[in-house]
Structure formats: structure tokens, C-alpha cells
Design a protein around this motif. Structure first.
Motif, PDB file in Angstrom:
ATOM      1  N   LYS A 152      44.021  90.350 102.079  1.00 19.87           N
ATOM      2  CA  LYS A 152      42.831  89.543 102.348  1.00 19.87           C
ATOM      3  C   LYS A 152      43.143  88.058 102.389  1.00 19.87           C
ATOM      4  CE  LYS A 152      39.346  92.797 100.582  1.00 19.87           C
ATOM      5  NZ  LYS A 152      40.250  93.932 100.356  1.00 19.87           N
ATOM      6  N   PHE A 153      43.950  87.565 101.430  1.00 17.91           N
ATOM      7  CA  PHE A 153      44.219  86.131 101.438  1.00 17.91           C
ATOM      8  C   PHE A 153      45.143  85.751 102.589  1.00 17.91           C
ATOM      9  CE2 PHE A 153      47.381  87.913  98.495  1.00 17.91           C
ATOM     10  CZ  PHE A 153      48.557  87.364  98.969  1.00 17.91           C
ATOM     11  N   LEU A 154      46.036  86.679 103.019  1.00 21.15           N
ATOM     12  CA  LEU A 154      46.870  86.391 104.167  1.00 21.15           C
ATOM     13  C   LEU A 154      46.034  86.398 105.443  1.00 21.15           C
ATOM     14  CD1 LEU A 154      49.620  85.952 105.484  1.00 21.15           C
ATOM     15  CD2 LEU A 154      49.920  88.441 105.522  1.00 21.15           C
ATOM     16  N   LEU A 155      45.138  87.390 105.569  1.00 23.50           N
ATOM     17  CA  LEU A 155      44.243  87.433 106.720  1.00 23.50           C
ATOM     18  C   LEU A 155      43.345  86.201 106.755  1.00 23.50           C
ATOM     19  CD1 LEU A 155      43.135  88.947 109.165  1.00 23.50           C
ATOM     20  CD2 LEU A 155      41.640  90.232 107.613  1.00 23.50           C
ATOM     21  N   ALA A 156      42.878  85.772 105.581  1.00 27.12           N
ATOM     22  CA  ALA A 156      42.046  84.579 105.518  1.00 27.12           C
ATOM     23  C   ALA A 156      42.832  83.352 105.990  1.00 27.12           C
ATOM     24  CB  ALA A 156      41.543  84.362 104.084  1.00 27.12           C
ATOM     25  N   SER A 157      44.074  83.226 105.583  1.00 30.83           N
ATOM     26  CA  SER A 157      44.889  82.092 106.010  1.00 30.83           C
ATOM     27  C   SER A 157      45.132  82.118 107.515  1.00 30.83           C
ATOM     28  CB  SER A 157      46.222  82.091 105.263  1.00 30.83           C
ATOM     29  OG  SER A 157      46.022  81.989 103.870  1.00 30.83           O
ATOM     30  N   LEU A 158      45.395  83.300 108.055  1.00 25.87           N
ATOM     31  CA  LEU A 158      45.605  83.419 109.495  1.00 25.87           C
ATOM     32  C   LEU A 158      44.349  83.033 110.272  1.00 25.87           C
ATOM     33  CD1 LEU A 158      47.640  86.755 109.703  1.00 25.87           C
ATOM     34  CD2 LEU A 158      48.439  84.488 110.388  1.00 25.87           C
ATOM     35  N   LEU A 159      43.203  83.542 109.832  1.00 24.22           N
ATOM     36  CA  LEU A 159      41.955  83.234 110.523  1.00 24.22           C
ATOM     37  C   LEU A 159      41.633  81.745 110.437  1.00 24.22           C
ATOM     38  CD1 LEU A 159      39.768  86.272 109.369  1.00 24.22           C
ATOM     39  CD2 LEU A 159      40.764  85.907 111.627  1.00 24.22           C
ATOM     40  N   ALA A 160      41.836  81.161 109.245  1.00 21.44           N
ATOM     41  CA  ALA A 160      41.556  79.740 109.092  1.00 21.44           C
ATOM     42  C   ALA A 160      42.481  78.894 109.961  1.00 21.44           C
ATOM     43  CB  ALA A 160      41.693  79.334 107.624  1.00 21.44           C
ATOM     44  N   THR A 161      43.756  79.305 110.057  1.00 17.92           N
ATOM     45  CA  THR A 161      44.714  78.535 110.849  1.00 17.92           C
ATOM     46  C   THR A 161      44.439  78.646 112.339  1.00 17.92           C
ATOM     47  OG1 THR A 161      46.417  78.844 109.146  1.00 17.92           O
ATOM     48  CG2 THR A 161      47.162  78.208 111.344  1.00 17.92           C
ATOM     49  N   VAL A 162      44.232  79.895 112.813  1.00 14.62           N
ATOM     50  CA  VAL A 162      44.093  80.123 114.256  1.00 14.62           C
ATOM     51  C   VAL A 162      42.723  79.695 114.764  1.00 14.62           C
ATOM     52  CG1 VAL A 162      44.105  81.873 116.066  1.00 14.62           C
ATOM     53  CG2 VAL A 162      45.790  81.985 114.229  1.00 14.62           C
ATOM     54  N   PHE A 163      41.667  80.243 114.142  1.00 15.12           N
ATOM     55  CA  PHE A 163      40.319  80.016 114.664  1.00 15.12           C
ATOM     56  C   PHE A 163      39.648  78.774 114.074  1.00 15.12           C
ATOM     57  CE2 PHE A 163      41.061  84.584 115.081  1.00 15.12           C
ATOM     58  CZ  PHE A 163      40.776  84.761 116.430  1.00 15.12           C
ATOM     59  N   GLY A 164      40.157  78.298 112.932  1.00 14.51           N
ATOM     60  CA  GLY A 164      39.571  77.118 112.336  1.00 14.51           C
ATOM     61  C   GLY A 164      40.279  75.836 112.710  1.00 14.51           C
ATOM     62  N   TRP A 169      37.018  76.956 116.568  1.00 16.99           N
ATOM     63  CA  TRP A 169      35.797  77.704 116.855  1.00 16.99           C
ATOM     64  C   TRP A 169      34.875  77.765 115.647  1.00 16.99           C
ATOM     65  CZ3 TRP A 169      37.987  82.564 119.880  1.00 16.99           C
ATOM     66  CH2 TRP A 169      38.495  82.115 121.104  1.00 16.99           C
ATOM     67  N   PHE A 170      35.458  77.835 114.452  1.00 10.10           N
ATOM     68  CA  PHE A 170      34.670  77.959 113.229  1.00 10.10           C
ATOM     69  C   PHE A 170      35.209  76.972 112.196  1.00 10.10           C
ATOM     70  CE2 PHE A 170      34.753  82.168 115.227  1.00 10.10           C
ATOM     71  CZ  PHE A 170      33.390  82.397 115.389  1.00 10.10           C
ATOM     72  N   PRO A 171      34.389  76.618 111.218  1.00 11.77           N
ATOM     73  CA  PRO A 171      34.880  75.721 110.156  1.00 11.77           C
ATOM     74  C   PRO A 171      36.028  76.373 109.393  1.00 11.77           C
ATOM     75  CG  PRO A 171      32.476  75.845 110.129  1.00 11.77           C
ATOM     76  CD  PRO A 171      32.948  76.899 111.074  1.00 11.77           C
ATOM     77  N   PRO A 172      37.137  75.644 109.177  1.00 12.11           N
ATOM     78  CA  PRO A 172      38.264  76.229 108.444  1.00 12.11           C
ATOM     79  C   PRO A 172      38.044  76.293 106.945  1.00 12.11           C
ATOM     80  CG  PRO A 172      38.743  73.963 109.027  1.00 12.11           C
ATOM     81  CD  PRO A 172      37.415  74.286 109.650  1.00 12.11           C
ATOM     82  N   GLY A 173      36.962  75.711 106.438  1.00 14.34           N
ATOM     83  CA  GLY A 173      36.691  75.748 105.013  1.00 14.34           C
ATOM     84  C   GLY A 173      35.328  75.173 104.706  1.00 14.34           C
ATOM     85  N   GLY A 174      34.916  75.326 103.454  1.00 10.77           N
ATOM     86  CA  GLY A 174      33.611  74.820 103.037  1.00 10.77           C
ATOM     87  C   GLY A 174      32.515  75.856 103.256  1.00 10.77           C
ATOM     88  N   TRP A 175      31.331  75.483 102.840  1.00 14.17           N
ATOM     89  CA  TRP A 175      30.159  76.367 102.937  1.00 14.17           C
ATOM     90  C   TRP A 175      29.011  75.528 103.488  1.00 14.17           C
ATOM     91  CZ3 TRP A 175      30.110  81.425 102.807  1.00 14.17           C
ATOM     92  CH2 TRP A 175      28.913  82.103 102.643  1.00 14.17           C
ATOM     93  N   THR A 176      29.017  75.359 104.822  1.00 20.76           N
ATOM     94  CA  THR A 176      28.106  74.407 105.460  1.00 20.76           C
ATOM     95  C   THR A 176      27.027  75.057 106.309  1.00 20.76           C
ATOM     96  OG1 THR A 176      29.678  74.207 107.307  1.00 20.76           O
ATOM     97  CG2 THR A 176      29.875  72.621 105.498  1.00 20.76           C
TER      98      THR A 176
END
Length: 579
Positions: A152-164, A169-176
Motif C-alpha cells: 500500500k505505501f509503495l502503491l501510494a508513493s507511485l500514485l503520488a509521484t506519477v499522477f500527483g 492530475w490530483f493533489p500529491p498530498g494534503g486533505w483539501t
């Protein structure tokens, strides 16, 4: 038939489990063997050598000399008035931030549930389509195992890096806002949906072979007309897994919450536990327990709604349609050969040799899998970590299965305990266990066992309820069969294969949970190599040196595919039940 325990046993189990959990949390600073006042001062400031006067002032301020039971009683007494106490570290009221964190976690949980259901539907659709038309099918175990193995944390890092970061396309972090939920929900929901979809794909063939399905086929019903009742029958044993797989994410998704900087309840509980800030930790733990109880009640209601003709058709299940075994055998053999080759090649190298001049080198002839941030050979560390990682995970899984099956057969009394502990984060359990045993791999293993049996107990209880509703069990009782005979010849043979398949799908998750505890300093200690630790310690270099995480991640995927294929190859065909 084994008599079911009275309903009040379930309530007693919930109260006992909840009380024991809160008491354990209350004892945490004292179980650690350190002075709670010293821990609070360390969390408040960077003063490494507090004076006796400072320690005495903290003890007087927090009434630490009165002991943990007094603190627990004061905290419980304030809850009816809406007072959860004040933080030992910040001095601020506890309830407002906890309620805010709960709202964030519930929102994330609902988004994760949507993703989980969508992924589970995609994984099981092929099996449902082919089985309803009486076509050969393979259960889709390989796809489900591969997706379930995604850390999960590896998938989260990949998604944040690629799509964030790269695509934006999406915020790479935060709760906005709603857009900030997409990537965390995918990181949490894809592996969980793969587990649920894999269980459903494995449960469907048994329903395809039931007499009422054959009768409906013979009567000329179209395949589309059979989809709904077939799915209804198979879901009865799968729905209980939503509690540990989705609701448990509220407290267990600490790594993903950290990657995306989400102020959720699990992260709040972890931060409070690390600082031994009891009031917020107790409040967060209570809310997690109440959430588990409420989810368990909803799941049981859903199971009762699902109990229809597929469960009480009066007929007896026939052997499922033939399953093609050549392809799974080849896949399992290929995975085993690759893992064996990597293990042997890695064992011939030194995993502890540090070469600062060879930091983060890409794969080459000298280093087939590259090097890590200290210049250590990744192939060596992967090979040496294979035996230890797999052995500990298998031992934990076996113990959790045994505990889960036993408590799942305990009826409502075990159900109450399952509901409470299903939402206890493994990280929090690790903190409690480490306070007694100290940081070690076996202390982490005990912590995972403490919470890891809950999905197997929930599945066992659901499958037993289904088996008890069939006529062949009633017929055995009418012929004088006793409880031991029923358990040995009817109930356990019907429960164990499905539970073992569930355990095989969850094996990579167990490895990752152990790794997360090691990353926090609660499990395997450095420099011992461990697959999950390799993922955790190399995750910051994912964008700069992706090979440092792709190697252990690929090994986990291969292991999970092998684990999912082996039960299908070694388990004999289901026996044909006759009147």
C-alpha cells in the motif's frame, strides 16, 4: 449440531475485548518500563536530561503517581460529559482533533469502499460470467494475488509521484477536497478489492455446483437469470471480510496517511502512542473499537439478508465444474523457479558489505539488481531476506489461522471479540507488545497474531452458518451424529479450504505488516535484511532509483502468486455430497 451461544455472549465478548484493550492502552507507559513523566517531557521539548524538579512537576500535573487505573477511571468518567481529557503533550482538549480525524478517516473509508467493490467486481466478473454459463473457469487467482500483493505505501508513493507530481492530475498530498481522496482511496482500495475479489472468485465454483443451479439450468433459465442468486449465495461467506479489509483501514493505513499527509484517526493514534500521550490514544482506540462493533452489526445484517435459496435449497452441493489446472501449475512453477534462483544467487553474496562509492547504482553485471543508498548489493539483501521473511510470515499466518478458526467456531462470544479487534491497528498492537517484550521480530510477530486472526474468524463463522443451514448436516444429526463427528467430517472440511485460500491471499499483507513494524523500530532490527524492510527503507529513493523498491516488490508479487496457486494445485476436488 453444535449449539450456538446465547446472544448475550456476543455483547459480553465485545465488552470484555473493549475493556481489555482500553486497559492495555492505559498501562502502556508503565509497561514500557520507563518513567511516563520522562516520556512526556521528551515529547514536549528536546531536553535530553530533565531535572528531578521537572519530572516531579510533570508527575504532579498529570497525577502520574496515582497509577494507570486512576487515570483510566477519570477518563471514562469524563466521556458522558463530552470531556475526553487534555493532551499530555500540548495541553489542548482531546475531543476536537479526534472528532476531526474521525471524520477524515470515515470519508476516506467510504471512498476506499467504493474502490474496493469496483476492483472486487472486476476480479470476479470473469469467473461469474463463465460459471453461470457452465463454461470452464480458473477462478482468477493469479490476477487477484498479484493485485493483493501491491504494498500500500509503495502503491501510494507511485500514485503520488506519477499522477500527483509528474502529471499533476490530483493533489500529491494534503486533505483539501474530493480530488485529494482519489489517490489515497486507490492506494488502499486496489489491494483490498483484490483480496475480496479473489475470495469471491474462489467461492463462486462451489455455488455453481449446487443442485438448485443444475435444476435451474435444466429448466431452461437463461444464464443472466442465474447471476444474481449465484452471487447472493457466494457473497454470504465473503461479506464478513469487508470488516477487516476495509473498516480496519481506518486505523491501519498509517503509512498511506503519512505518504499523502492525511490527518486521519490511525495517524493520530500512532503519533499519540509514540509520544505516550494517553488521553488522545485512549479516545482514538475507543472510537476504532466502536466503529468495528457497528460495522460487525451491519455485516451480520447483510449476511442474514443474503441467506436465501442458495443457502437453504434443501439440496446438496455437487462437485464444482472442472477447473483447468495446467495454466496455474505453470505459473506456480515459474514463480517458484524465479524465487529459488534469486534466493540462491543472493545467498552467495554478502548482504552487509557497504561501498559508499557504489551508492544507488543501477542493475549491472556486477550488481544484477543494483545497489541501495549505502552501496549494498540488492540481490544479496533480497536473497538473505527471503528465508527469514517467508518463515516468519508463514509462522504468523499459521498461528492466526488456527486462532481464527477456533474463535470463529465459538459462536457469538467469539464474534464480539472479532468485531473489536478487527479495527485494532497492527502498529498499535506492536506498540503494546513491544512495551512488554522489547523490539524484536518475534515481538512483532506476536503483535500481528494478536490482530491477524480476525478475518479468518469472521470467515469461519460465516461459513459455519452456511453449512449448518444445509440438509446433509440435519440428516447427520438425525442419524445420531455428535458434535465431534460434525466438526471432523462436515464443518471443518467445508471451512478449512476457503480459510487456507484466504490466508494464502493475505500472506503478502502479513509480510508487509511485519515490515511496517520493523520500519518503526518495533520488529526486525537492522542490519538484518528483510523484504518489507527493503521496501520501507528504499521508498524515499523511488523516483531517483526505482530498482531499489521494484526488486522486493516484485519478489512479493511472485510470492503471492505462488501462494495463491499452490492451494488450487494441492487441494483435492470437493467431495460429492449425497443424500
Amino acid at each position: 449440531m453444535i449449539a450456538a451461544a446465547p446472544r448475550w455472549h456476543a455483547g459480553a465478548g465485545r465488552l470484555a475485548a473493549g475493556g481489555a484493550l482500553l486497559a492495555a492502552v492505559a498501562f502502556l507507559p508503565w509497561l514500557s518500563g520507563t518513567d511516563p513523566a520522562r516520556t512526556v517531557l521528551a515529547a514536549r521539548s528536546a531536553d535530553q536530561a530533565p531535572t528531578p524538579e521537572q519530572l516531579a512537576a510533570v508527575r504532579a500535573e498529570l497525577d502520574l503517581d496515582q497509577g494507570p487505573l486512576t487515570h483510566l477511571g477519570h477518563w471514562l468518567g469524563g466521556l458522558p460529559r463530552g470531556d475526553a481529557g487534555t493532551s499530555w503533550v500540548s495541553g489542548a482538549p482531546v475531543l476536537p482533533p479526534v472528532v476531526t480525524a474521525l471524520g477524515v478517516s470515515l470519508t476516506l473509508m467510504l471512498a476506499t469502499l467504493v474502490v474496493t467493490i469496483a476492483v472486487a467486481a472486476l476480479v470476479s466478473t470473469r469467473t461469474l460470467y463463465r460459471g453461470s454459463r457452465r463454461l470452464p473457469h480458473d477462478g482468477g487467482g493469479t490476477v487477484a494475488a498479484s493485485l493483493a500483493a501491491l504494498p500500500k505505501f509503495l502503491l501510494a508513493s507511485l500514485l503520488a509521484t506519477v499522477f500527483g507530481v509528474w502529471l499533476g492530475w490530483f493533489p500529491p498530498g494534503g486533505w483539501t477536497g474530493p480530488a485529494a481522496m482519489v489517490l489515497p482511496a486507490l492506494a488502499l482500495g486496489v489491494p483490498s478489492g483484490a483480496v475480496i475479489g479473489g475470495l469471491l472468485a474462489h467461492a463462486l465454483p462451489a455455488t455453481f455446483g449446487e443442485p438448485w443451479v443444475r435444476t435451474w439450468h435444466a429448466a431452461g433459465f437463461r444464464p443472466g437469470r442465474l447471476v444474481r442468486p449465484i452471487l447472493r449465495g457466494a457473497l454470504a461467506g465473503v461479506v464478513p471480510q469487508l470488516v477487516p479489509s476495509v473498516v480496519g483501514l481506518v486505523g491501519g493505513a498509517v503509512a498511506v496517511e503519512k505518504v499523502f499527509n492525511i490527518p486521519g484517526l490511525g495517524r493520530l493514534a500512532l503519533d499519540a502512542a509514540l509520544a505516550q500521550d494517553l488521553p488522545p490514544l485512549q479516545t482514538a482506540t475507543l472510537l476504532l473499537a466502536l466503529l468495528g462493533i457497528g460495522a460487525g452489526l451491519l455485516v451480520r445484517a447483510a449476511c442474514r439478508r443474503l441467506a436465501g435459496p442458495a443457502l437453504r435449497d434443501g439440496g446438496l452441493a455437487a462437485a464444482p465444474p472442472p477447473v483447468r489446472r495446467r495454466s496455474p501449475g505453470r505459473v506456480a512453477g515459474g514463480c517458484a523457479l524465479v524465487l529459488l534462483a534469486v534466493g540462491i544467487a543472493g545467498l552467495l553474496r554478502d548482504p552487509s558489505s557497504v561501498d559508499t562509492a557504489a551508492r544507488l547504482l543501477p542493475p549491472s553485471a556486477a550488481h544484477p539488481l543494483g545497489t541501495d543508498a549505502l552501496g549494498r548489493d540488492m540481490l544479496a539483501r533480497l536473497g538473505h531476506g527471503a528465508l527469514r521473511t517467508t518463515a516468519v510470515a508463514l509462522a504468523v499466518t499459521a498461528a492466526a489461522v488456527v486462532i481464527g478458526v477456533l474463535l470463529g467456531m465459538a459462536g457469538p462470544a467469539g464474534a464480539g471479540l472479532t468485531e473489536v479487534l478487527s479495527t485494532l491497528p497492527a502498529v498499535l498492537a506492536g506498540l503494546l507488545t513491544t512495551a512488554v517484550t522489547g523490539p524484536s521480530v518475534w515481538g512483532a510477530a506476536c503483535a500481528v497474531c494478536l490482530v491477524g486472526w480476525t478475518p479468518y474468524a469472521a470467515q469461519t463463522a460465516a461459513l459455519l452458518e452456511r453449512e449448518r443451514a444445509t440438509n446433509y448436516v440435519q440428516a447427520s444429526i438425525s442419524f445420531g451424529a455428535g458434535p465431534l463427528h460434525l466438526v471432523r467430517h462436515h464443518l471443518l472440511p467445508a471451512v478449512l479450504p476457503a480459510v487456507v485460500r484466504n490466508a494464502a491471499l493475505r500472506l503478502p499483507t502479513t509480510i508487509l505488516v511485519l515490515a511496517s513494524l520493523g520500519f518503526l523500530g518495533l520488529g526486525e532490527q537492522p542490519p538484518t535484511p528483510d523484504w518489507g524492510r527493503l521496501l520501507a527503507e528504499n521508498q524515499p529513493y523511488l523516483e531517483l532509483a526505482p530498482w531499489t523498491t521494484l526488486a522486493p516488490a516484485g519478489a512479493l508479487v511472485l510470492l503471492s502468486v505462488l501462494a495463491a496457486a499452490v492451494p488450487g494445485l494441492t487441494t483435492s476436488r470437493k467431495r460429492v455430497r449425497s443424500h
